[in-house]
Design an enzyme around this catalytic site. Sequence first.
Site: not given
Length: 528
Positions: A251, A356
């Site tokens: 991220e 995820e």
Amino acid sequence: MARVKVLCLLSILVQVIKGDKPCAARDVGGESVVCVCNASYCDTITRVSPGEGEYVMYTSSRAGSRFKKSFGKFKTTNKVTCPVTFVVEPGTKHQTIKGFGAAITDSAAINWMSLSPKLREKFIDTYFSDKGIEYTMLRVPIGGTDFSTHKYAYNELPKNDIFLSNFSLSQEDFKYKIPMIKQALAASRVPLDVVATLWAPPSWMVETSNYTTCGRLQLKYYSTLADYHLKFLEHYERAGIRIWAITTTNEPANGFLPLKRFNCLAWTPHHMGLWIVGHLGPKIRGSKFRQVKILGIDDQRHTIPLWFIATMEEHPALLYYLDGFAIHDYSNLFAPPEQLTLITRPHPEKFILSTEFCEGATPGQEPKVDLGSWTRLQSYISNILTDLNFDTVGWLDWNICLDEQGGPAWNGNFVDSPVIVAPLKGEFYKQPMFYAMGHVSKFIPRGSRRIDVRTVKCNTTAAPESFSFVQQKEVIQSAAFVTPYETVVVVLHNKGPATTVGVQLCSQHASINIEAESIVTVEFNKMT
Ligand SMILES: *[C@@H]1O[C@H](CO)[C@@H](O)[C@H](O)[C@H]1NC(C)=O
Ligand SMILES: *[C@@H]1O[C@H](CO)[C@@H](O)[C@H](O)[C@H]1NC(C)=O
Ligand SMILES: *[C@@H]1O[C@H](CO)[C@@H](O)[C@H](O)[C@H]1NC(C)=O
Ligand SMILES: *[C@@H]1O[C@H](CO)[C@@H](O)[C@H](O)[C@H]1NC(C)=O
């Protein structure tokens, strides 16, 4: 009393003969039940090969079915079943599936180790063996994440150590994650593909970092961070674990968002491109780990248009180093799945892996652990089927298990998990989300190809809509595959009441009854 015992024994015997142990269901006051496993009992599921002209169907429902097996026959007929018939077209071949799995974070592995050895074995079997849901993929963090009990990275000391002379794995690796991964490897029938991801490097590499701010890498350590990845690959190999792929930082856009802070590293598209093309890519490809796949992005779907496209436009050489792209599913409400085609349409040779997702992660989403939630199962299966229908090659859940609080997590960032452990009670709980994963992971093995499934509806007056929105709004969502066993697998997610639907292959037709609010996996031979 004795008679009850005999009856009980008999019913267990019947189950044993049938090969499956049923869910030990417990009503925990949630939307549906959880299945309780203890040191001597855990429900199992074995796949049955469909006979000629037969289908095998597995059902999990809000009412409490869990992988309930049923059998039926195809008929040669021109009749369609109303209200809807799913017509599979095995001639159409889309992406090849690589696998399904979850992350073994520090917290997950600590939770697993808190169980008794017998219960640990049950846990591994239920996720990885052929009596369980047969995960074939794992994600493992390179160092700590928010799902660790404290903040750390490898080689924090000495500072400014460009040779990484003091690099060593952590206690979390040696005592928890590596033993857990090894037990999973031993239980699986096929080699597991392990994806490794960095959350944050040692703080001395970063401009301003103390894990509560999200800093950027200092230019002088670009090369060192690439070496840091190589060191991790070497140390895991030495511990007996081959890494299949790395992603290029978890991220990276988080550094620019006003989020709760935890282990992170902020990258602009400009700098990430410089790092991959100038350092990470050449170092990996020039090492003995040149076969390790490199996956870009590893961030939410909404970052694709702005972040990924910008990076690609500025650094076309990235395509030389990247094998594929990793995408998270947390922001899907704000980003339609069509955005995935911004990757696959111009770059059909690259693959997309969903790396995820979890429930309970949205700020304000309470309770963090919602035992028995059917709503959370729906979110899982809906994301999974949509991603697969948009060419992703696999789907990774976040923490493979958590405790009853949804942790541990050093920054209090608790979330939900398909399996919740209760070591003091000698139990773990398999939530509906576990079965959502299993309805795909067990029946769509590595090497399966997605195929088209067309819906024929009776008596519909609705105007046609674009594919994805139809899929997401449909009362019954679907996806279909041909497997390496030469069978067809259709997964249906019914959000509505009990109904009868048709499944059709050429002139062969089967009418199947599906329960209200259920997931159904149907398997049959390609040439019925
Ligand atoms: C384990 O679970 C089984 C099935 O629910 C139950 O019959 C048994 O009593 C449990 N064992 C213990 C020690 O709780
Ligand atoms: C090497 O790292 C360990 C922690 O893993 C630390 O205790 C030790 O002080 C470090 N050595 C040096 C020379 O900085
Ligand atoms: C972390 O760094 C930021 C920015 O330098 C600073 O404002 C903050 O107080 C630091 N927090 C801790 C816990 O050291
Ligand atoms: C078609 O839909 C209409 C309106 O919903 C209903 O009255 C009719 O019975 C339906 N016909 C069939 C064949 O299902």
